[in-house]
Scaffold this motif. Structure first.
Motif, mmCIF file in Angstrom:
data_model
loop_
_atom_site.group_PDB
_atom_site.id
_atom_site.type_symbol
_atom_site.label_atom_id
_atom_site.label_comp_id
_atom_site.label_asym_id
_atom_site.label_seq_id
_atom_site.Cartn_x
_atom_site.Cartn_y
_atom_site.Cartn_z
ATOM 1 N N ALA A 3 24.903 30.122 46.203
ATOM 2 C CA ALA A 3 25.863 29.775 47.262
ATOM 3 C C ALA A 3 27.043 28.999 46.690
ATOM 4 O O ALA A 3 28.196 29.231 47.087
ATOM 5 C CB ALA A 3 25.167 28.968 48.348
ATOM 6 N N ALA A 4 26.783 28.103 45.754
ATOM 7 C CA ALA A 4 27.865 27.327 45.137
ATOM 8 C C ALA A 4 28.773 28.227 44.304
ATOM 9 O O ALA A 4 29.999 28.075 44.318
ATOM 10 C CB ALA A 4 27.280 26.208 44.281
ATOM 11 N N ARG A 5 28.166 29.171 43.586
ATOM 12 C CA ARG A 5 28.982 30.100 42.793
ATOM 13 C C ARG A 5 29.825 30.973 43.712
ATOM 14 O O ARG A 5 31.008 31.214 43.454
ATOM 15 C CB ARG A 5 28.093 30.980 41.905
ATOM 16 C CG ARG A 5 28.921 31.957 41.074
ATOM 17 C CD ARG A 5 28.084 32.776 40.135
ATOM 18 N NE ARG A 5 27.129 33.583 40.875
ATOM 19 C CZ ARG A 5 26.212 34.347 40.299
ATOM 20 N NH1 ARG A 5 26.116 34.407 38.999
ATOM 21 N NH2 ARG A 5 25.391 35.063 41.037
ATOM 22 N N MET A 6 29.228 31.422 44.819
ATOM 23 C CA MET A 6 29.982 32.246 45.768
ATOM 24 C C MET A 6 31.134 31.446 46.370
ATOM 25 O O MET A 6 32.240 31.967 46.529
ATOM 26 C CB MET A 6 29.045 32.761 46.863
ATOM 27 C CG MET A 6 29.583 33.941 47.623
ATOM 28 S SD MET A 6 29.732 35.397 46.561
ATOM 29 C CE MET A 6 31.461 35.726 46.732
ATOM 30 N N ALA A 7 30.895 30.187 46.681
ATOM 31 C CA ALA A 7 31.960 29.330 47.224
ATOM 32 C C ALA A 7 33.097 29.184 46.213
ATOM 33 O O ALA A 7 34.277 29.193 46.584
ATOM 34 C CB ALA A 7 31.395 27.966 47.594
ATOM 35 N N ASP A 8 32.751 29.088 44.939
ATOM 36 C CA ASP A 8 33.770 28.987 43.892
ATOM 37 C C ASP A 8 34.550 30.298 43.780
ATOM 38 O O ASP A 8 35.772 30.298 43.615
ATOM 39 C CB ASP A 8 33.113 28.617 42.560
ATOM 40 C CG ASP A 8 34.077 28.037 41.541
ATOM 41 O OD1 ASP A 8 35.199 27.643 41.924
ATOM 42 O OD2 ASP A 8 33.694 27.962 40.358
ATOM 43 N N LEU A 9 33.861 31.429 43.896
ATOM 44 C CA LEU A 9 34.542 32.724 43.873
ATOM 45 C C LEU A 9 35.457 32.897 45.095
ATOM 46 O O LEU A 9 36.574 33.409 44.966
ATOM 47 C CB LEU A 9 33.527 33.871 43.814
ATOM 48 C CG LEU A 9 32.894 34.124 42.452
ATOM 49 C CD1 LEU A 9 31.710 35.071 42.580
ATOM 50 C CD2 LEU A 9 33.911 34.677 41.473
ATOM 51 N N VAL A 10 34.998 32.467 46.252
ATOM 52 C CA VAL A 10 35.821 32.559 47.465
ATOM 53 C C VAL A 10 37.070 31.695 47.305
ATOM 54 O O VAL A 10 38.170 32.099 47.683
ATOM 55 C CB VAL A 10 35.011 32.169 48.721
ATOM 56 C CG1 VAL A 10 35.906 31.996 49.932
ATOM 57 C CG2 VAL A 10 33.939 33.220 48.991
ATOM 58 N N TYR A 13 39.356 33.599 45.139
ATOM 59 C CA TYR A 13 39.906 34.735 45.891
ATOM 60 C C TYR A 13 41.040 34.276 46.795
ATOM 61 O O TYR A 13 42.102 34.897 46.846
ATOM 62 C CB TYR A 13 38.806 35.400 46.717
ATOM 63 C CG TYR A 13 39.310 36.569 47.533
ATOM 64 C CD1 TYR A 13 39.388 37.843 46.988
ATOM 65 C CD2 TYR A 13 39.737 36.388 48.843
ATOM 66 C CE1 TYR A 13 39.868 38.917 47.730
ATOM 67 C CE2 TYR A 13 40.225 37.451 49.593
ATOM 68 C CZ TYR A 13 40.288 38.710 49.029
ATOM 69 O OH TYR A 13 40.774 39.762 49.759
ATOM 70 N N LYS A 14 40.819 33.182 47.498
ATOM 71 C CA LYS A 14 41.846 32.672 48.405
ATOM 72 C C LYS A 14 43.110 32.267 47.648
ATOM 73 O O LYS A 14 44.220 32.502 48.115
ATOM 74 C CB LYS A 14 41.304 31.500 49.221
ATOM 75 C CG LYS A 14 40.308 31.924 50.279
ATOM 76 C CD LYS A 14 39.777 30.737 51.063
ATOM 77 C CE LYS A 14 38.796 31.178 52.124
ATOM 78 N NZ LYS A 14 38.268 30.040 52.896
ATOM 79 N N GLU A 15 42.931 31.675 46.475
ATOM 80 C CA GLU A 15 44.090 31.304 45.653
ATOM 81 C C GLU A 15 44.856 32.549 45.213
ATOM 82 O O GLU A 15 46.080 32.572 45.258
ATOM 83 C CB GLU A 15 43.650 30.501 44.427
ATOM 84 C CG GLU A 15 43.252 29.089 44.735
ATOM 85 C CD GLU A 15 42.801 28.325 43.500
ATOM 86 O OE1 GLU A 15 43.221 28.671 42.368
ATOM 87 O OE2 GLU A 15 42.023 27.366 43.659
ATOM 88 N N CYS A 16 44.127 33.578 44.793
ATOM 89 C CA CYS A 16 44.774 34.828 44.367
ATOM 90 C C CYS A 16 45.475 35.501 45.540
ATOM 91 O O CYS A 16 46.607 35.960 45.408
ATOM 92 C CB CYS A 16 43.751 35.799 43.779
ATOM 93 S SG CYS A 16 43.159 35.356 42.166
ATOM 94 N N MET A 32 40.850 36.952 39.101
ATOM 95 C CA MET A 32 39.787 35.978 39.394
ATOM 96 C C MET A 32 38.884 35.755 38.185
ATOM 97 O O MET A 32 38.458 34.623 37.927
ATOM 98 C CB MET A 32 38.938 36.453 40.571
ATOM 99 C CG MET A 32 39.600 36.324 41.918
ATOM 100 S SD MET A 32 38.625 37.103 43.227
ATOM 101 C CE MET A 32 37.132 36.106 43.235
ATOM 102 N N SER A 33 38.594 36.813 37.450
ATOM 103 C CA SER A 33 37.691 36.684 36.304
ATOM 104 C C SER A 33 38.257 35.758 35.232
ATOM 105 O O SER A 33 37.503 35.163 34.461
ATOM 106 C CB SER A 33 37.365 38.051 35.709
ATOM 107 O OG SER A 33 38.473 38.578 35.027
#
Length: 132
Positions: A3-10, A13-16, A32-33
């Protein structure tokens, strides 16, 4: 952890998405990568196993995905630097400190990020939540 990793990816994503004039999934995932991550997304236990093998002269990175190997090499460099400052500290404690430090990137291939984001969006939609 997931969940923490997904939150970091989200977050990434929002920044991009905020900085893009139009959203092209392939381009966003590639960007993102390469974005900085809040931490190294590996458990301290696994990191200590790999770093221990590297310290003993073994090469556990053979056959590993290149990005994963790059991540472990970065962790190894940081652990050895930290070990020079604290020579009596246990390796697993040093690894726990390092994996919680900000990482220069996610160390995930864009295709994996795309799959994770699609699964996340689907789960949010099924739960009746809006993604963004």
């Amino acid at each position: 952890y997931a969940a923490a990793r997904m939150a970091d990816l989200v977050r990434a994503y929002k920044e991009c998405a905020a900085s893009a004039s139009r959203i092209v999934t392939k381009d966003v995932c590639r960007h993102m990568s390469e974005m900085p991550s809040k931490r190294f997304w590996v458990s301290p236990i696994r990191a200590s196993v790999v770093v221990s093998l590297l310290l003993r002269g073994n090469d556990p990175l053979k056959g590993m995905h290149p990005l994963r190997g790059e991540m472990y090499r970065d962790i190894y460099r940081r652990v050895t630097a930290l070990r020079n400052e604290h020579p009596t500290a246990q390796l697993r404690k040093l690894c726990a400190i390092v994996v919680r430090q900000p990482a220069p990137k996610f160390y995930l291939p864009p295709k994996s990020i795309n799959v994770m984001m699609c699964n996340y969006k689907r789960s949010q939609k099924e739960a009746g939540w809006m993604f963004l």
